[in-house]
Design a protein around this motif. Structure first.
Motif, PDB file in Angstrom:
ATOM      1  N   GLN A  15       3.570   7.479   7.830  1.00  0.00           N
ATOM      2  CA  GLN A  15       2.872   6.195   7.788  1.00  0.00           C
ATOM      3  C   GLN A  15       1.740   6.129   8.814  1.00  0.00           C
ATOM      4  N   ARG A  16       1.967   6.698   9.983  1.00  0.00           N
ATOM      5  CA  ARG A  16       0.910   6.722  10.998  1.00  0.00           C
ATOM      6  C   ARG A  16      -0.290   7.531  10.507  1.00  0.00           C
ATOM      7  N   GLN A  17      -0.015   8.699   9.959  1.00  0.00           N
ATOM      8  CA  GLN A  17      -1.099   9.550   9.469  1.00  0.00           C
ATOM      9  C   GLN A  17      -1.817   8.886   8.296  1.00  0.00           C
ATOM     10  N   TRP A  18      -1.060   8.265   7.407  1.00  0.00           N
ATOM     11  CA  TRP A  18      -1.654   7.584   6.259  1.00  0.00           C
ATOM     12  C   TRP A  18      -2.537   6.420   6.707  1.00  0.00           C
ATOM     13  N   PHE A  19      -2.061   5.655   7.667  1.00  0.00           N
ATOM     14  CA  PHE A  19      -2.823   4.493   8.123  1.00  0.00           C
ATOM     15  C   PHE A  19      -4.106   4.925   8.827  1.00  0.00           C
ATOM     16  N   ALA A  20      -4.022   6.001   9.600  1.00  0.00           N
ATOM     17  CA  ALA A  20      -5.231   6.513  10.255  1.00  0.00           C
ATOM     18  C   ALA A  20      -6.255   6.965   9.222  1.00  0.00           C
ATOM     19  N   GLU A  21      -5.789   7.616   8.165  1.00  0.00           N
ATOM     20  CA  GLU A  21      -6.693   8.053   7.098  1.00  0.00           C
ATOM     21  C   GLU A  21      -7.268   6.842   6.351  1.00  0.00           C
ATOM     22  N   LEU A  22      -6.442   5.835   6.136  1.00  0.00           N
ATOM     23  CA  LEU A  22      -6.933   4.614   5.488  1.00  0.00           C
ATOM     24  C   LEU A  22      -8.059   3.992   6.310  1.00  0.00           C
ATOM     25  N   ARG A  23      -7.883   3.915   7.619  1.00  0.00           N
ATOM     26  CA  ARG A  23      -8.922   3.334   8.468  1.00  0.00           C
ATOM     27  C   ARG A  23     -10.231   4.123   8.346  1.00  0.00           C
ATOM     28  N   ARG A  24     -10.117   5.444   8.272  1.00  0.00           N
ATOM     29  CA  ARG A  24     -11.328   6.269   8.121  1.00  0.00           C
ATOM     30  C   ARG A  24     -12.004   5.989   6.785  1.00  0.00           C
ATOM     31  N   ARG A  25     -11.195   5.851   5.742  1.00  0.00           N
ATOM     32  CA  ARG A  25     -11.763   5.596   4.414  1.00  0.00           C
ATOM     33  C   ARG A  25     -12.448   4.229   4.358  1.00  0.00           C
ATOM     34  N   VAL A  26     -11.840   3.243   4.993  1.00  0.00           N
ATOM     35  CA  VAL A  26     -12.437   1.905   4.999  1.00  0.00           C
ATOM     36  C   VAL A  26     -13.724   1.904   5.815  1.00  0.00           C
ATOM     37  N   GLU A  27     -13.716   2.605   6.940  1.00  0.00           N
ATOM     38  CA  GLU A  27     -14.936   2.697   7.756  1.00  0.00           C
ATOM     39  C   GLU A  27     -16.068   3.374   6.986  1.00  0.00           C
ATOM     40  N   ILE A  43       0.133  -1.720  -9.858  1.00  0.00           N
ATOM     41  CA  ILE A  43      -1.175  -1.717 -10.522  1.00  0.00           C
ATOM     42  C   ILE A  43      -2.226  -1.115  -9.602  1.00  0.00           C
ATOM     43  N   LEU A  44      -2.181  -1.484  -8.339  1.00  0.00           N
ATOM     44  CA  LEU A  44      -3.109  -0.900  -7.366  1.00  0.00           C
ATOM     45  C   LEU A  44      -2.881   0.604  -7.249  1.00  0.00           C
ATOM     46  N   ARG A  45      -1.614   0.996  -7.236  1.00  0.00           N
ATOM     47  CA  ARG A  45      -1.289   2.426  -7.138  1.00  0.00           C
ATOM     48  C   ARG A  45      -1.888   3.181  -8.320  1.00  0.00           C
ATOM     49  N   ALA A  46      -1.714   2.646  -9.511  1.00  0.00           N
ATOM     50  CA  ALA A  46      -2.204   3.337 -10.699  1.00  0.00           C
ATOM     51  C   ALA A  46      -3.718   3.446 -10.708  1.00  0.00           C
ATOM     52  N   MET A  47      -4.406   2.477 -10.100  1.00  0.00           N
ATOM     53  CA  MET A  47      -5.868   2.483 -10.088  1.00  0.00           C
ATOM     54  C   MET A  47      -6.441   3.205  -8.864  1.00  0.00           C
ATOM     55  N   GLY A  48      -5.569   3.690  -7.983  1.00  0.00           N
ATOM     56  CA  GLY A  48      -6.051   4.415  -6.814  1.00  0.00           C
ATOM     57  C   GLY A  48      -6.664   3.524  -5.753  1.00  0.00           C
ATOM     58  N   ILE A  49      -6.241   2.262  -5.685  1.00  0.00           N
ATOM     59  CA  ILE A  49      -6.746   1.329  -4.683  1.00  0.00           C
ATOM     60  C   ILE A  49      -5.758   1.296  -3.516  1.00  0.00           C
ATOM     61  N   PRO A  50      -6.153   1.740  -2.332  1.00  0.00           N
ATOM     62  CA  PRO A  50      -5.221   1.735  -1.199  1.00  0.00           C
ATOM     63  C   PRO A  50      -4.904   0.303  -0.770  1.00  0.00           C
ATOM     64  N   TYR A  51      -3.704   0.114  -0.246  1.00  0.00           N
ATOM     65  CA  TYR A  51      -3.306  -1.227   0.173  1.00  0.00           C
ATOM     66  C   TYR A  51      -2.379  -1.158   1.381  1.00  0.00           C
ATOM     67  N   VAL A  52      -2.385  -2.234   2.147  1.00  0.00           N
ATOM     68  CA  VAL A  52      -1.474  -2.427   3.266  1.00  0.00           C
ATOM     69  C   VAL A  52      -0.597  -3.620   2.930  1.00  0.00           C
ATOM     70  N   VAL A  53       0.683  -3.508   3.213  1.00  0.00           N
ATOM     71  CA  VAL A  53       1.603  -4.605   2.945  1.00  0.00           C
ATOM     72  C   VAL A  53       1.575  -5.581   4.121  1.00  0.00           C
ATOM     73  N   ASN A  54       1.322  -6.831   3.794  1.00  0.00           N
ATOM     74  CA  ASN A  54       1.170  -7.891   4.782  1.00  0.00           C
ATOM     75  C   ASN A  54       2.328  -7.924   5.780  1.00  0.00           C
ATOM     76  N   GLY A 105      -4.522   1.048  16.083  1.00  0.00           N
ATOM     77  CA  GLY A 105      -5.964   1.002  15.922  1.00  0.00           C
ATOM     78  C   GLY A 105      -6.483  -0.239  15.250  1.00  0.00           C
ATOM     79  N   GLY A 106      -5.585  -1.145  14.818  1.00  0.00           N
ATOM     80  CA  GLY A 106      -5.999  -2.404  14.233  1.00  0.00           C
ATOM     81  C   GLY A 106      -6.047  -2.389  12.722  1.00  0.00           C
ATOM     82  N   LEU A 107      -5.891  -3.569  12.140  1.00  0.00           N
ATOM     83  CA  LEU A 107      -5.935  -3.740  10.690  1.00  0.00           C
ATOM     84  C   LEU A 107      -7.369  -3.996  10.251  1.00  0.00           C
ATOM     85  N   PRO A 108      -7.937  -3.140   9.398  1.00  0.00           N
ATOM     86  CA  PRO A 108      -9.282  -3.426   8.877  1.00  0.00           C
ATOM     87  C   PRO A 108      -9.263  -4.688   8.018  1.00  0.00           C
TER      88      PRO A 108
END
Length: 416
Positions: A15-27, A43-54, A105-108
């Motif tokens: 999860q740490r590695q995934w979240f760090a990669e997500l932050r890079r992708r959003v940046e 639905i988001l998974r099938a469309m390839g849209i990354p998400y964070v659970v609130n 590193g914070g939530l984008p």
């Protein structure tokens, strides 16, 4: 005491590695979504849209001792800091003046927010999200049904239409079709029915492994793992469900627990009482769950996270979108609405052979009175703990510990 689960460590690392990669992708300009735990993430998974659970993000903030910092940011803007803290923590993150010092590193800032509206306060939180520049909130309805199925957990895998009701499913299917159109127009991505069916198949495989693990732990004497290990081992893969990694992580957890049971591994060698924790995780004090093992031989053997994974997610059928609607149309009912929830908690308490239940009752609790009443009527002692699971301001840790210890000494252990 047993060593920490390898699967718990692996899940946290992933999860740490995934979240760090997500932050890079959003940046780099990629869109991502913030979603509630009970939203149709597949639905988001099938469309390839990354998400964070609130609620996952709120748990991280609480575990790092930063919840009060974020609630203060809400107060500064005139928003209440005492309502739905579990849902509003992520909103407060948008107002963080120093996001780089935030946990992980914070939530984008998300471009899409997806949630079911279960009450006035919840709806207002997400309406504020919708006011943020660059963020759009897509709301889903929260429907109800007068007819309540008996033993819904037996019906849900294949007879979900009977359990939930066609009108309720029709409503959510229509909303999901609207969500797909919204996502296609917003992101430029195309929804693939073939890919979506694959995601749904993977989710069912994952939950079958979770069901086997739940049943294994229910039978095991003594308990082979701590609740604080089972939660990340189950829930991190849940936030990635619909992937081969998540399916394989659920299988790995089952295999590790199987080995522990075979080896006689015990959380507490002198296990004298088996306890059930009803409610969300007490994220600001995770040591609470281990506090009574040495002093009283009392082990928490159950939390809702593995149990709802076992009973609440399996949906088979020829129409994947309707099956997804069936997964979430009554999700809150299963956990919070009596008699749905009350019957299930009694079933799970008996299945796991618990001697008592510690029941977290927060200000936004739904149906807690009936849950406690159903368990007591079944002969299972309950201690209600009134606290918020991420906001420690109203909780005296010493008083909480003393209350549980007194309950164990005077009500649970004398029962033998």
């Amino acid at each position: 005491m047993s060593a920490r689960l390898d699967t718990a460590r692996a899940a946290t690392t992933y999860q740490r590695q995934w979240f760090a990669e997500l932050r890079r992708r959003v940046e780099a300009g990629e869109r991502f979504a913030l979603v509630n735990a009970d939203a149709p993430q597949e639905i988001l998974r099938a469309m390839g849209i990354p998400y964070v659970v609130n609620q996952w993000w709120a748990s991280i903030v609480a575990a790092k001792g930063r919840t009060q910092d974020y609630l203060a940011l809400l107060r500064q803007r005139g928003y209440p800091d005492y309502v739905e803290q579990y849902s509003s923590t992520s909103l407060a993150s948008v107002f963080d003046p120093a996001p780089d010092s935030a946990p992980w590193g914070g939530l984008p800032q998300p471009s899409i927010v997806l949630a079911e509206t279960t009450g006035d306060a919840s709806r207002k939180i997400f309406d504020i999200w919708d006011e943020q520049p660059g963020t759009t909130f897509f709301a889903l309805e929260s429907a109800a049904e007068n007819d309540v199925p008996v033993h819904w957990w037996e019906l849900m895998p294949r007879r979900w239409e009977e359990a939930i009701g066609s009108d309720r499913l029709d409503l959510l299917v229509g909303e999901l079709e609207g969500l797909i159109r919204f996502l296609e127009q917003t992101t430029g991505l195309v929804f693939s029915a073939t890919r979506f069916a694959q995601v749904m198949d993977l989710v069912n495989e994952q939950q079958e492994w979770n069901r086997r693990t739940r049943d294994l732990i229910a039978r095991a004497r003594p308990c082979p793992l701590t609740v604080t290990d089972s939660i990340p081992s189950v829930m991190v893969p849940q936030w990635h469900r619909g992937t081969t990694w998540a399916r394989d992580a659920a299988r790995a957890l089952h295999d590790e627990v199987t080995r522990r049971v075979a080896d006689g591994t015990a959380v507490c060698r002198d296990e004298r009482a088996r306890l059930m924790w009803i409610g969300r995780g007490l994220w600001f004090d995770l040591d609470f769950y281990r506090r009574f093992q040495e002093s009283h031989g009392a082990v928490f053997v159950w939390s809702m996270y593995l149990a709802i994974a076992a009973d609440g997610y399996l949906r088979y059928g020829d129409d994947p979108l309707r099956a997804l609607a069936a997964r979430f149309a009554a999700f809150s009912d299963q956990l919070y609405t009596p008699p749905w929830s009350a019957q299930w908690y009694v079933k799970e308490a008996r299945l796991h052979g618990v001697d008592g239940v510690v029941h977290l009752v927060s200000d936004d609790a739904r149906g807690s009175y009936f849950t406690t009443g159903a368990l007591e009527a079944a002969g299972i002692p309950v201690l209600e703990v009134h606290a918020d699971n991420v906001d420690a301001r109203g909780t005296d840790p010493a008083a909480l510990t003393d209350a549980v210890a007194d309950w164990l000494e005077h009500r649970i252990l004398p029962r033998g």
